[in-house]
Write an enzyme that holds these catalytic residues in place. Structure first.
Site, PDB file in Angstrom:
ATOM      1  N   GLU A   1       1.372  -1.382  -0.333  1.00 41.12           N
ATOM      2  CA  GLU A   1      -0.282   0.243   0.653  1.00 41.12           C
ATOM      3  C   GLU A   1       0.790   1.349  -0.196  1.00 41.12           C
ATOM      4  O   GLU A   1      -0.061   2.753  -0.073  1.00 41.12           O
ATOM      5  CB  GLU A   1      -1.123   0.262   0.801  1.00 41.12           C
ATOM      6  CG  GLU A   1      -0.289  -0.495   2.355  1.00 41.12           C
ATOM      7  CD  GLU A   1      -1.579  -0.316   3.214  1.00 41.12           C
ATOM      8  OE1 GLU A   1      -2.745  -0.210   3.099  1.00 41.12           O
ATOM      9  OE2 GLU A   1      -0.855  -0.732   4.905  1.00 41.12           O
TER      10      GLU A   1
ATOM     11  N   ASP B   1      -4.689   3.158   0.471  1.00 35.04           N
ATOM     12  CA  ASP B   1      -3.729   4.137   0.625  1.00 35.04           C
ATOM     13  C   ASP B   1      -2.683   4.334  -0.400  1.00 35.04           C
ATOM     14  O   ASP B   1      -2.007   5.188  -0.618  1.00 35.04           O
ATOM     15  CB  ASP B   1      -2.135   2.920   2.154  1.00 35.04           C
ATOM     16  CG  ASP B   1      -3.530   3.312   2.988  1.00 35.04           C
ATOM     17  OD1 ASP B   1      -3.645   4.467   3.652  1.00 35.04           O
ATOM     18  OD2 ASP B   1      -3.829   2.733   4.121  1.00 35.04           O
TER      19      ASP B   1
HETATM   20  C1  PEP Z   1      -5.782   0.430   2.393  1.00 33.87           C
HETATM   21  O1  PEP Z   1      -5.412   0.503   2.522  1.00 33.87           O
HETATM   22  O2  PEP Z   1      -6.560  -0.225   0.552  1.00 33.87           O
HETATM   23  C2  PEP Z   1      -6.084  -0.482   3.300  1.00 33.87           C
HETATM   24  C3  PEP Z   1      -7.163  -1.632   3.320  1.00 33.87           C
HETATM   25  O3  PEP Z   1      -5.905  -0.556   4.300  1.00 33.87           O
HETATM   26  P1  PEP Z   1      -7.414   0.495   5.310  1.00 33.87           P
HETATM   27  O4  PEP Z   1      -8.404   0.693   4.015  1.00 33.87           O
HETATM   28  O5  PEP Z   1      -7.514   0.653   6.297  1.00 33.87           O
HETATM   29  O6  PEP Z   1      -6.069   1.622   5.184  1.00 33.87           O
HETATM   30 MG    MG Z   2      -4.568   1.014   4.233  1.00 30.29          MG
END
Ligand code: PEP
Ligand code: MG
Length: 580
Positions: free
Chosen positions: A433, A457
């Site tokens: 990410e 992210d």
């Molecule tokens: C992401 O970043 O795509 C993810 C699944 O994590 P979160 O949305 O919890 O940061």
């Molecule tokens: Mg994330």
């Protein structure tokens, strides 16, 4: 009628009665008084005004003693506003003639005053408006007293309007009563937005200031498909949106029939459909919609819904609940991803200037190893209950990953020494990410058993766009060609090294992306429960060669706008009744 444009974060249409959720948790709905209650309600209003006046006067005296009269002048001004004869007359008229409750009258009258100040030029006018809000809050506190109601005590269906809702406040909303929400702040990728999708309620964020324009109890429409909020809708608009609600129901009924069918493409390629969850109770909605397991369990929500850190047994109890509900199906448990917009109630590092670039996620876990170890022990112990995988979030370099794995090994050794059973045979994975993780994937493949692409992210870090900032929301998009290239790089590298890779960011729960992702080689999707049937429907309507050809065309485009147009057109060609 008034239209507000915000950011669409959770689809669907909701029509209903508004309640305003203030900073102090006030809930004001428009209550009509029986005729015989008018006199006693007026007396209650006067008592509240007197009590508020006493409080302000006390503050004035204290400040005058400590800092001098100049500083106390602000309280004199508040007192003057509070005891203004015209205000009292206006409130009395609302209560006596319109039978409004004192709370609703106070809120409505003072918000109208504040709006006038806000419409005037100059800094001091904004301050005056703040003074009026301050008086409103003070009066409401006295009026509502012990009867003050939070969002936990709702008894009827409502739409919530708030300046902001934190991810944990959102997670605590009861979808049986809360049928949608609107916030003045917030961006498309915020965790508040993600939780709204998980709750499957229409939501619009980032509208900018509007709370002075509405009062609790008024009817409004939340159009979560187009990011629109319609205040005081006219009959024609209401009728049009009621029709849309029906259309959504019809599509949902059609999708319901896919529940037990596989997500295979027309040419027989199996696509694995997992669900994303924040709480154990969400497993059922995932399974009800045909998920084959859980591809992302955001375990940090356990920290967000309590005032103290969860103990090892708190973690274990939650994990066992998830495993039991899954009845043998797999679950990817992500280790704590706290920080940035997920701030727990217990002490955390001081306010950070750039929390999304600061002590967040695995970095934070490695800084608080004791807290991390508690969670890892519970995850390891949960291995005896069912098939779990452990995944580390926000890995940015190899050393960080190795350190996280080291803490996990230490936890294994401790459990072994203590004679506590667990399985060592457990897959360890990492989120992809951050762009650095994509670039270095040929090294990461040596270290983990699987990957999951976190586009929420990845988009923010690749494009330098805060996922929760409404002012840059138009730049926050998975359609940017650079994002598609990063995804392709990640999938290709994983394939070259024979490592499983899935995607769990919101992007793969949006049907416009399904074809291009299949074309790029993605075969495992992990999405919010509500999106499972739609994504399954797209998979079942296409062939892999068709998607590959389409992906090749999309990859040659040079702007997010061109990509989005191509994605929409292709989807509508395949599924003309798809609501986009
Ligand atoms: C992401 O970043 O795509 C993810 C699944 O994590 P979160 O949305 O919890 O940061
Ligand atoms: Mg994330």
């Amino acid at each position: 009628m008034q239209r507000l444009q915000g950011i669409a974060v959770s689809p669907g249409v909701a029509i209903g009665e508004a309640i305003i959720f203030g900073n102090e948790g006030f809930r004001i709905s428009r209550r009509f008084l029986p005729r015989e209650a008018v006199a006693s309600e007026l007396a209650r209003l006067d008592q509240a005004i007197a009590a508020a006046a006493k409080e302000i006067d006390l503050n004035r005296q204290r400040v005058a003693e400590q800092l001098g009269d100049d500083y106390a002048a602000i309280f004199s001004a508040h007192l003057q506003m509070l005891q203004d004869r015209k205000l009292r007359e206006e409130l009395e008229q609302m209560i006596r003639d319109r039978h409004y409750s004192p709370e609703y009258s106070v809120s409505r009258a003072l918000r109208r005053y504040a709006k006038v100040f806000l419409s005037l030029e100059g800094d001091t006018m904004a301050e005056r408006a703040n003074d009026v809000f301050d008086i409103e809050k003070r009066l409401l506190r006295h009026l509502l007293g012990e009867r003050r109601e939070g969002l936990g005590e709702l008894t009827g269906e409502v739409l919530i309007l708030a300046h902001n809702l934190t991810p944990s406040e959102t997670a605590n909303l009861n979808p049986n009563f809360v049928k949608g929400f609107v916030t003045e702040t917030g961006g498309p990728g915020s965790h508040t937005a993600i939780v709204a999708e998980a709750l499957d309620i229409p939501a619009v964020v980032g509208t900018g200031p509007f709370l002075t324009e509405v009062s609790g109890g008024e009817t409004l429409i939340i159009d979560g498909d187009n990011g629109l909020v319609i205040l005081q809708p006219d009959e024609e608009t209401l009728a049009r949106y009621r029709h849309e609600v029906d259309e959504h129901k019809q599509l949902a009924a059609k999708l319901e029939t896919l529940r037990d069918l596989p997500s295979d493409t027309l040419d027989g390629q199996h696509v694995t459909m997992f669900g994303n969850i924040e709480f154990p109770a969400e497993v059922k909605p995932c399974l009800d919609r045909g998920a084959e397991g859980i591809g992302l369990y955001r375990t940090e929500f356990l920290y967000l819904t309590r005032d103290v850190q969860p103990s090892e047994s708190d973690h274990l109890a939650a994990y066992r609940e998830v495993i039991e509900a899954l009845d043998g199906r797999p679950v990817v448990m992500r280790t704590l991803d706290l920080g940035a917009d997920k701030i727990p109630n217990f002490p955390m590092p001081d306010d950070e200037r750039n929390p999304f670039l600061g002590l967040r996620s695995t970095r934070l876990a490695l800084k608080h190893v004791d807290m991390f170890r508690i969670q890892l022990r519970a995850m390891l112990r949960a291995t005896t209950a069912g098939p779990i995988k452990i995944m580390f979030p926000l890995i940015t370099n190899l050393l960080e990953l190795r350190r996280a794995k080291m803490v996990l090994s230490d936890a294994m050794e401790d459990l072994e020494e203590e004679g506590i059973p667990f399985s060592r045979d457990i897959d360890i994975g990492m989120m992809v990410e951050v762009p650095s993780a994509v670039v270095m994937m040929d090294h990461f493949v040596q270290e983990v058993d699987f990957f999951s692409i976190g586009t929420n992210d990845l988009i923010q870090y690749a494009l330098a766009v805060d996922r929760s900032n409404k002012d840059v929301a138009s730049l926050y998009t998975g359609s940017d060609p650079s994002i598609l290239r990063l995804i392709k790089m990640a999938i290709d590298t994983a394939a070259q090294h024979d490592k499983p890779i899935s995607m769990c960011g919101q992007m793969c729960g949006n049907p416009i992306y399904t074809m291009v992702l299949l074309g790029l080689g993605l075969r495992t999707f992990s999405v919010v429960p509500a999106a499972i049937p739609e994504i399954k429907r797209v998979c079942r309507s296409v062939t892999i060669p068709q998607c590959e050809e389409f992906a090749a065309r999309v990859m040659s485009l040079e702007s997010a706008r061109d990509v989005k147009t191509a994605l929409r057109e292709e989807l509508i060609k395949i599924l003309p009744d798809q609501l986009i």
